[in-house]
Structures are given as structure tokens and as C-alpha cells.
Motif scaffolding. Structure first.
Motif, PDB file in Angstrom:
ATOM      1  N   GLY A 156       0.806  -1.208   0.000  1.00  0.00           N
ATOM      2  CA  GLY A 156       0.000   0.000   0.000  1.00  0.00           C
ATOM      3  C   GLY A 156       0.843   1.264   0.000  1.00  0.00           C
ATOM      4  N   PRO A 157       0.234   2.408   0.169  1.00  0.00           N
ATOM      5  CA  PRO A 157       0.976   3.673   0.110  1.00  0.00           C
ATOM      6  C   PRO A 157       2.038   3.821   1.202  1.00  0.00           C
ATOM      7  CG  PRO A 157      -1.384   4.043  -0.138  1.00  0.00           C
ATOM      8  CD  PRO A 157      -1.223   2.629   0.289  1.00  0.00           C
ATOM      9  N   LEU A 158       1.736   3.352   2.434  1.00  0.00           N
ATOM     10  CA  LEU A 158       2.635   3.605   3.562  1.00  0.00           C
ATOM     11  C   LEU A 158       3.252   2.346   4.149  1.00  0.00           C
ATOM     12  CD1 LEU A 158       0.566   6.369   5.395  1.00  0.00           C
ATOM     13  CD2 LEU A 158       2.458   6.655   3.780  1.00  0.00           C
ATOM     14  N   GLY A 159       2.904   1.165   3.670  1.00  0.00           N
ATOM     15  CA  GLY A 159       3.547  -0.062   4.097  1.00  0.00           C
ATOM     16  C   GLY A 159       2.945  -0.699   5.330  1.00  0.00           C
ATOM     17  N   GLN A 160       3.345  -1.953   5.567  1.00  0.00           N
ATOM     18  CA  GLN A 160       2.864  -2.727   6.696  1.00  0.00           C
ATOM     19  C   GLN A 160       3.807  -2.670   7.899  1.00  0.00           C
ATOM     20  OE1 GLN A 160      -0.084  -4.367   6.584  1.00  0.00           O
ATOM     21  NE2 GLN A 160      -0.456  -3.631   4.506  1.00  0.00           N
ATOM     22  N   GLY A 161       4.956  -2.018   7.752  1.00  0.00           N
ATOM     23  CA  GLY A 161       5.921  -1.963   8.845  1.00  0.00           C
ATOM     24  C   GLY A 161       6.764  -3.224   8.910  1.00  0.00           C
ATOM     25  N   PRO A 162       7.886  -3.191   9.642  1.00  0.00           N
ATOM     26  CA  PRO A 162       8.763  -4.370   9.718  1.00  0.00           C
ATOM     27  C   PRO A 162       8.117  -5.567  10.399  1.00  0.00           C
ATOM     28  CG  PRO A 162       9.478  -2.663  11.242  1.00  0.00           C
ATOM     29  CD  PRO A 162       8.419  -2.055  10.391  1.00  0.00           C
ATOM     30  N   ALA A 222       7.257  -3.365   3.559  1.00  0.00           N
ATOM     31  CA  ALA A 222       7.473  -2.786   4.881  1.00  0.00           C
ATOM     32  C   ALA A 222       7.277  -1.271   4.893  1.00  0.00           C
ATOM     33  CB  ALA A 222       8.869  -3.132   5.386  1.00  0.00           C
ATOM     34  N   THR A 223       7.701  -0.592   3.845  1.00  0.00           N
ATOM     35  CA  THR A 223       7.707   0.878   3.846  1.00  0.00           C
ATOM     36  C   THR A 223       6.683   1.499   2.912  1.00  0.00           C
ATOM     37  OG1 THR A 223       9.401   0.990   2.119  1.00  0.00           O
ATOM     38  CG2 THR A 223      10.170   0.833   4.395  1.00  0.00           C
ATOM     39  N   GLY A 224       6.008   0.664   2.106  1.00  0.00           N
ATOM     40  CA  GLY A 224       4.973   1.171   1.226  1.00  0.00           C
ATOM     41  C   GLY A 224       5.500   1.660  -0.111  1.00  0.00           C
ATOM     42  N   TRP A 225       4.559   2.074  -0.946  1.00  0.00           N
ATOM     43  CA  TRP A 225       4.950   2.594  -2.256  1.00  0.00           C
ATOM     44  C   TRP A 225       5.809   3.836  -2.116  1.00  0.00           C
ATOM     45  CZ3 TRP A 225      -0.887   2.467  -3.819  1.00  0.00           C
ATOM     46  CH2 TRP A 225      -1.303   1.127  -3.885  1.00  0.00           C
ATOM     47  N   LEU A 226       5.588   4.596  -1.055  1.00  0.00           N
ATOM     48  CA  LEU A 226       6.414   5.779  -0.813  1.00  0.00           C
ATOM     49  C   LEU A 226       7.865   5.376  -0.560  1.00  0.00           C
ATOM     50  CD1 LEU A 226       6.596   8.832  -0.416  1.00  0.00           C
ATOM     51  CD2 LEU A 226       6.021   8.488   2.002  1.00  0.00           C
ATOM     52  N   GLY A 227       8.066   4.301   0.224  1.00  0.00           N
ATOM     53  CA  GLY A 227       9.416   3.805   0.474  1.00  0.00           C
ATOM     54  C   GLY A 227      10.067   3.291  -0.793  1.00  0.00           C
ATOM     55  N   GLY A 228       9.293   2.574  -1.623  1.00  0.00           N
ATOM     56  CA  GLY A 228       9.840   2.097  -2.888  1.00  0.00           C
ATOM     57  C   GLY A 228      10.244   3.237  -3.790  1.00  0.00           C
ATOM     58  N   LEU A 229       9.446   4.302  -3.803  1.00  0.00           N
ATOM     59  CA  LEU A 229       9.781   5.481  -4.597  1.00  0.00           C
ATOM     60  C   LEU A 229      11.060   6.135  -4.084  1.00  0.00           C
ATOM     61  CD1 LEU A 229       8.851   7.322  -6.918  1.00  0.00           C
ATOM     62  CD2 LEU A 229       7.569   8.655  -5.226  1.00  0.00           C
ATOM     63  N   MET A 230      11.252   6.135  -2.759  1.00  0.00           N
ATOM     64  CA  MET A 230      12.474   6.696  -2.194  1.00  0.00           C
ATOM     65  C   MET A 230      13.701   5.891  -2.604  1.00  0.00           C
ATOM     66  SD  MET A 230      11.561   8.027   1.647  1.00  0.00           S
ATOM     67  CE  MET A 230      13.269   8.542   1.846  1.00  0.00           C
ATOM     68  N   VAL A 231      13.566   4.556  -2.642  1.00  0.00           N
ATOM     69  CA  VAL A 231      14.681   3.723  -3.088  1.00  0.00           C
ATOM     70  C   VAL A 231      15.048   4.064  -4.531  1.00  0.00           C
ATOM     71  CG1 VAL A 231      15.382   1.351  -3.630  1.00  0.00           C
ATOM     72  CG2 VAL A 231      14.209   1.835  -1.486  1.00  0.00           C
ATOM     73  N   LEU A 232      14.040   4.188  -5.396  1.00  0.00           N
ATOM     74  CA  LEU A 232      14.299   4.561  -6.785  1.00  0.00           C
ATOM     75  C   LEU A 232      14.951   5.936  -6.868  1.00  0.00           C
ATOM     76  CD1 LEU A 232      10.964   3.384  -8.460  1.00  0.00           C
ATOM     77  CD2 LEU A 232      13.176   2.237  -8.518  1.00  0.00           C
ATOM     78  N   LEU A 233      14.488   6.860  -6.035  1.00  0.00           N
ATOM     79  CA  LEU A 233      15.057   8.211  -6.019  1.00  0.00           C
ATOM     80  C   LEU A 233      16.525   8.181  -5.590  1.00  0.00           C
ATOM     81  CD1 LEU A 233      14.750  11.288  -6.221  1.00  0.00           C
ATOM     82  CD2 LEU A 233      13.934  11.278  -3.856  1.00  0.00           C
ATOM     83  N   LEU A 234      16.841   7.347  -4.597  1.00  0.00           N
ATOM     84  CA  LEU A 234      18.222   7.257  -4.116  1.00  0.00           C
ATOM     85  C   LEU A 234      19.156   6.729  -5.199  1.00  0.00           C
ATOM     86  CD1 LEU A 234      17.565   5.896  -0.518  1.00  0.00           C
ATOM     87  CD2 LEU A 234      18.440   8.163  -1.128  1.00  0.00           C
ATOM     88  N   TYR A 235      18.715   5.709  -5.927  1.00  0.00           N
ATOM     89  CA  TYR A 235      19.544   5.217  -7.035  1.00  0.00           C
ATOM     90  C   TYR A 235      19.645   6.272  -8.135  1.00  0.00           C
ATOM     91  CZ  TYR A 235      19.864   0.486  -5.168  1.00  0.00           C
ATOM     92  OH  TYR A 235      20.157  -0.599  -4.392  1.00  0.00           O
ATOM     93  N   GLY A 236      18.562   7.020  -8.359  1.00  0.00           N
ATOM     94  CA  GLY A 236      18.617   8.100  -9.332  1.00  0.00           C
ATOM     95  C   GLY A 236      19.620   9.175  -8.932  1.00  0.00           C
ATOM     96  N   LEU A 237      19.658   9.498  -7.642  1.00  0.00           N
ATOM     97  CA  LEU A 237      20.635  10.478  -7.151  1.00  0.00           C
ATOM     98  C   LEU A 237      22.060   9.964  -7.325  1.00  0.00           C
ATOM     99  CD1 LEU A 237      18.937  11.769  -3.869  1.00  0.00           C
ATOM    100  CD2 LEU A 237      19.372  13.078  -5.952  1.00  0.00           C
TER     101      LEU A 237
END
Length: 352
Positions: A223-229, A251-266
Motif C-alpha cells: 500500500g501507500p505507507l507499508g505494513q511496517g517491519p 514494509a515501507t509502502g509505495w512511498l518507500g519504494g519510490l524513495m529507493v528509486l530516487l536514491l539510485y537516481g541520485l
């Protein structure tokens, strides 16, 4: 230290801890040890002189080739394959180190000889590295090493006619053995057939495509915000390693997945900027290490999302694999070292 490289790396390691925790809670303590070793490799790489490594790049690659040959004789792995050395609580995979040593060698060669110099020798060394990994067998890593080496030749400005001639010659040499290879190592063709089955909407639990369907299920449940660890992850083979991106999103949601993609983009944009600020071999090292970290991440995430056949390639700085964490930490450390070198050169130019 370069804040973008450092912060991106630390955040990716943190996402990896969350992914392993939700996938295999019992492995968290061991993963913490591996993350600690990756941080030491990062620190060590940041203190190393890339110029020194470039001067000895040929010997580093030859040493890596020796380890790749040795692992075929005394190494271990699942189902009779020989991919790593058992070192007590850890296992070391020479094919991971080959990603860095290959970048250093090719950058050193082009820096010394120029892009229009005959490249038969380097091409043979790349082919030897790929061939040894291929017979472990590790088809996906072998293909990745080939693509990494070919990309560096192209980006260094080696004439296309020379690359095409060597590529065609290599294809003619390997073609007669392809049938025997696929017959002996059936998992390669099985993964492709499993991917085709996935595209048709068919996947049995024993097939690789089952992993992809379960990974997509985990991503949707996140989901958007994840289920947590502490969430209950659906059954997902290799959820802590090859499919760790799905565990992170769960664990972190679609927002967390987007952050991972952003970090690799950076990492990609910062590495590209660094390569443009440096000249010669150092710039090519920066470009090669950036491609290694981000291109491999794109392949891993593409598999998880169902865009590519299952490869078994880990997610740099995130997956549970010890060798991958160690070498990706080293690569990021070398990028930090190159960033410091770029700042010193720029400061010298401004002061002169």
C-alpha cells in the motif's frame, strides 16, 4: 565526504535492514554484521588512492581471474555449483569483485593507451572474466559483466567497427558451445521459459515466475505507507536477497519504494556529474562504478516488477548477500575518494 553519495548509501543500507527484517527476521543480526563490513569497505574505499589502483589495475584483474579459476576447483554453492569461498560465517564471491576490478582495468588501459588503440588484449581479458563466471555457472552475472565491459568501451570512445569485429568473432567462437551449455545448465532456459509463462499468466510454485507474482503481490499489499517491519509478508522465495525490493516496499509502502528509486537516481546523477568533472581514467572509473551500482539496481528492480526474466542478481547496498554488500560498499567508497580528488583539483584551479 560527498554528502549525496554518503547519504544515499547509508539510506539504502537502512532500507536493506528493513527489507531483511520483514523477509527473514532471524537473519537480521547476521545482516547487521554484513552491513558493518560494508561500511568498513566504504570507509576503506574512500581512503584509497584511485590513481594507485589504476597503476596496478592489471594485476588486480589478474588476481581476480586467479580467484575465479580457483573457485571452480575448491569453491562451493547450492546444487553443485561453485561460486564462492566459505570463510566461516561469511562467503566470498569473486565474481562480485570482478565488477570493480574490470572497471579499474579498462579505465586504466584507455587512460594509458587512448580509445583508438587496438583492444584485443583487454577484450580477451573481459572475455576470460566472463567465461570463468559463465561456467560457475552464473549466467546473469556473466552477462552483466559483458554489458558493463562493452558499455565502458563504448563510452570511452572505442570505434564501433573495432567493437563489432571483436564482438562478432567472440560470437562465432561461443556459438558452437551454446547448445551444450544450455543442455548442461538447464536453469538458464528454464528461467526464460518461466518468464514466458509469466507473460501468459501461468506460474507454478516451482517456477521462477512464481517469485515475480508473489513479489508483485507483496508490493500491492504494501500500500501507500507499508505494513511496517512487523508485517506478515506473503510467501516469497529469496525475499531477503534477489527479491528484497518487494520486501522493502511491503514494509515501507509505495512511498518507500519510490524513495529507493530516487536514491539510485541520485547516485546515477551524482556519479555522472563526477565523471564529467574528472578527466581521463579517473572519469571513466567514476562512470563505470556508477553504472555498476545503478544498472545492476535497475536490472534487479526490473525483475521484481516483472519486466525482465529472473536473474538472481542482488540489489546493491540493499540485498542480504555478503559479497554484494562488501563490493558495493567498496565501489561507493571509491566514488567518495574520486569526489574528494575532484574537489582538490577544482580548488587548485581556482587558486592558480
Amino acid at each position: 565526504m560527498d554528502p549525496i553519495f554518503l547519504l544515499s548509501g547509508l539510506l539504502l543500507l537502512t532500507f536493506g535492514l528493513l527489507g531483511v527484517e520483514v523477509a527473514e527476521p532471524g537473519l537480521l543480526e547476521e545482516h547487521l554484521l554484513r552491513v558493518g563490513l560494508a561500511l568498513l569497505a566504504l570507509l576503506g574505499g574512500s581512503l584509497l588512492s584511485v590513481r594507485f589502483l589504476l597503476r596496478h589495475a592489471l594485476w588486480l584483474l589478474l588476481g581476480n581471474l586467479f580467484l575465479l579459476a580457483l573457485v571452480l576447483l575448491v569453491g562451493s554453492g547450492p546444487y553443485g555449483v561453485r561460486r564462492w569461498f566459505d570463510l566461516g560465517p561469511l562467503a566470498f564471491q569473486p565474481s562480485e569483485l570482478a565488477k570493480v576490478s574490470l572497471v579499474l582495468y579498462l579505465a586504466s588501459f584507455v587512460g594509458r593507451r587512448g580509445e583508438d588503440y587496438p583492444i584485443l588484449g583487454p577484450a580477451l581479458l573481459v572475455g576470460g572474466t566472463v567465461g570463468l563466471v559463465l561456467v560457475e555457472p552464473d549466467f546473469a552475472t556473466a552477462v552483466f559483466l559483458f554489458l558493463l565491459g562493452a558499455s565502458l568501451f563504448v563510452l570511452a570512445g572505442v570505434p564501433w567497427r573495432r567493437l563489432l569485429a571483436i564482438g562478432l568473432a567472440g560470437l562465432l567462437v561461443l556459438a558452437p558451445f551454446s547448445g551444450a551449455y544450455l543442455n548442461r545448465f538447464r536453469y538458464v532456459s528454464e528461467r526464460f521459459s518461466g518468464f514466458l509463462g509469466y507473460l501468459r499468466g501461468e506460474a507454478r510454485p516451482e517456477e521462477a515466475a512464481y517469485q515475480v507474482l508473489q513479489a508483485q503481490k507483496a508490493i500491492l499489499l504494501g500500500g501507500p505507507l507499508g505494513q511496517g517491519p512487523g508485517g506478515s509478508l506473503p510467501h516469497l522465495p529469496e525475499a531477503h536477497n534477489d527479491m528484497v525490493f518487494a520486501s522493502v516496499v511491503f514494509a515501507t509502502g509505495w512511498l518507500g519504494g519510490l524513495m529507493v528509486l530516487l536514491l539510485y537516481g541520485l547516485l546515477f546523477l551524482r556519479g555522472l556529474n563526477l565523471a564529467l568533472r574528472l578527466q581521463g581514467a579517473e572519469g571513466l572509473v567514476a562512470l563505470g562504478l556508477t553504472l555498476y551500482l545503478t544498472f545492476q539496481a535497475a536490472l534487479n528492480i526490473g525483475v521484481t516488477l516483472g519486466f525482465l526474466p529472473v536473474t538472481g542478481i542482488p540489489l546493491p547496498l540493499v540485498s542480504y548477500g555478503g559479497s554484494s554488500l562488501l563490493v558495493s560498499g567498496l565501489a561507493l567508497g571509491l566514488l567518495l575518494s574520486l569526489a574528494q580528488e575532484a574537489r582538490r583539483k577544482e580548488a587548485k584551479r581556482w587558486s592558480s
